[in-house]
Write an enzyme that holds these catalytic residues in place. Structure first.
Site, PDB file in Angstrom:
ATOM      1  N   SER A 148     -39.720  -4.536  12.295  1.00 40.74           N
ATOM      2  CA  SER A 148     -40.081  -3.210  11.817  1.00 40.74           C
ATOM      3  C   SER A 148     -40.403  -3.242  10.328  1.00 40.74           C
ATOM      4  CB  SER A 148     -38.944  -2.216  12.081  1.00 40.74           C
ATOM      5  OG  SER A 148     -38.801  -2.002  13.476  1.00 40.74           O
ATOM      6  N   ALA A 184     -26.557  -5.984  12.758  1.00 40.85           N
ATOM      7  CA  ALA A 184     -26.666  -4.857  11.830  1.00 40.85           C
ATOM      8  C   ALA A 184     -27.447  -5.342  10.622  1.00 40.85           C
ATOM      9  CB  ALA A 184     -25.292  -4.340  11.429  1.00 40.85           C
ATOM     10  N   GLY A 232     -30.248  -4.145   9.269  1.00 40.77           N
ATOM     11  CA  GLY A 232     -30.625  -3.077   8.348  1.00 40.77           C
ATOM     12  C   GLY A 232     -32.087  -3.090   7.950  1.00 40.77           C
ATOM     13  N   LEU A 233     -32.959  -3.554   8.848  1.00 45.07           N
ATOM     14  CA  LEU A 233     -34.406  -3.549   8.599  1.00 45.07           C
ATOM     15  C   LEU A 233     -34.779  -4.275   7.306  1.00 45.07           C
ATOM     16  CD1 LEU A 233     -35.317   0.116   9.662  1.00 45.07           C
ATOM     17  CD2 LEU A 233     -35.489  -1.984  11.016  1.00 45.07           C
ATOM     18  N   CYS A 245     -34.109   5.254  13.765  1.00 42.89           N
ATOM     19  CA  CYS A 245     -33.878   5.275  12.319  1.00 42.89           C
ATOM     20  C   CYS A 245     -33.268   6.619  11.927  1.00 42.89           C
ATOM     21  CB  CYS A 245     -35.184   5.075  11.559  1.00 42.89           C
ATOM     22  SG  CYS A 245     -35.988   3.497  11.869  1.00 42.89           S
TER      23      CYS A 245
END
EC number: 1.3.-.-
Length: 338
Positions: free
Chosen positions: A43, A67, A69-70, A127
């Site tokens: 992403s 996790a 966190g993009l 998100c």
């Protein structure tokens, strides 16, 4: 093995899942990315993001928690460095995008609309909406529809917009319907459900963020259920089934539930060749069951009992046998589109 995402033809139904193959360079060391239906990128966000603190991945008996966190360099670096690399190699690229506001999703769509090499855009709705107290977009049908409408309005008409849905909702069909009403050309499901594990040695949560997204074989029944429900409610909408796919049989299960394409994610971490292996296994399974086309298997489990008999390996159709192929959908006349 050809299939369609809206009007875009893919040579086969196997794609990567967002976040599991970065932007393709790492995976290309193992095989030619043009051998799979499409590469779905991690992403992409507007600004660079460092991600969450470590530890941010943890194994589970049936997969893993993450996790991350993009984490990523942002849209500028992606357009300058990563997308041109993919375009030069003619890789069918679905760009996953993520944002914290409707306007941020729109801004990402605006940057991508004229960029060469974009096969489709997958909208990661899992998100937090910073304008709604951090409530995740994917849990609210109206918020999801607003994001999709914003992206669809700014993307070229020939680039499909794919809504990525979460299973952590009361009614996934309501969210799916809202996304389609908002302009989504296809749906992808499922994103990772929220999970947690505790390290019994340190007596603390395994992840610094405490909770994370669960992926791997444990979530496949959730994915099958969501694909089944949404295909039953919206049979003319292309679906990418994602979640716990390790074998061709797993992919076949999602296709029978209603998916026309299948994303491979966690399997890539321990087997970078898994996309090709799963594709081969799926093709062999379809041939063994007597299918002439992938499209004939899409959603077949929804048909009345006995409808699939002609596809059993031990039952060849005789003269005058009834035709149980999926009829063309009046909303989408591409024969393989679902």
């Amino acid at each position: 093995m050809r299939t369609y995402l809206a009007h875009v033809e893919l040579i086969n139904p196997i794609t990567t899942a967002a976040g599991c193959a970065a932007t393709g360079k790492e995976l290309s060391q193992f095989f030619d990315l043009n051998r799979i239906g499409a590469l779905v990128t991690k992403s992409i966000t507007m600004a660079p993001r460092a991600g969450r603190p470590t530890p941010r991945m943890a194994e589970t008996p049936s997969g893993m928690l993450n996790a991350i966190g993009l984490q990523g360099p942002g849209i500028d670096a992606f357009l300058e460095r990563d997308l041109p690399w993919l375009a030069q190699r003619s890789v069918r690229t679905v760009v996953s995008i993520a944002g914290g506001t409707v306007n941020e999703y729109g801004a990402l769509a605006r940057r991508l609309t004229d960029a060469p090499g974009v096969t489709g855009v997958e909208v990661n709705l899992a998100c937090p909406n910073i304008e709604d107290r951090g409530r995740v977009f994917a849990r609210d049908p109206s918020a999801s529809a607003e994001v999709i409408s914003s992206v669809r309005a700014l993307m070229r008409y020939d680039v499909p917009v794919i809504a990525k849905l979460s299973p952590d909702v009361a009614d996934v069909v309501a969210v799916a319907r809202a996304c389609v009403d908002g302009g989504a050309d296809a749906l992808s499901m499922i994103n990772t459900p929220l999970g947690m594990s505790i390290d019994t040695e340190t007596l603390r949560p395994s992840l610094a963020a405490v909770t994370g997204g669960l992926s791997g074989p444990a979530v496949r029944p959730l994915a099958v259920r969501c694909v089944w429900q949404v295909h039953a409610a919206l049979p003319g909408v292309p679906i990418v089934g994602v979640g716990g796919v390790l074998t061709g049989r797993d992919a076949f299960e999602l296709i029978l539930a209603g998916a026309c394409a299948v994303g491979v994610g966690t399997a890539l971490f321990h087997d970078p060749y898994s996309c090709l292996r799963i594709l081969r296994e799926l093709e062999e399974l379809l041939q063994a069951r007597g299918f002439q086309r992938l499209a004939d298997a899409v959603g077949l489990a929804h048909r009345p009992p006995g409808s699939a008999a002609r596809h059993r390996a031990d039952l060849a159709p005789g003269p005058g046998a009834p035709d149980f192929t999926v009829p063309p959908d009046p909303l989408n006349m591409e024969e393989s589109s679902l």
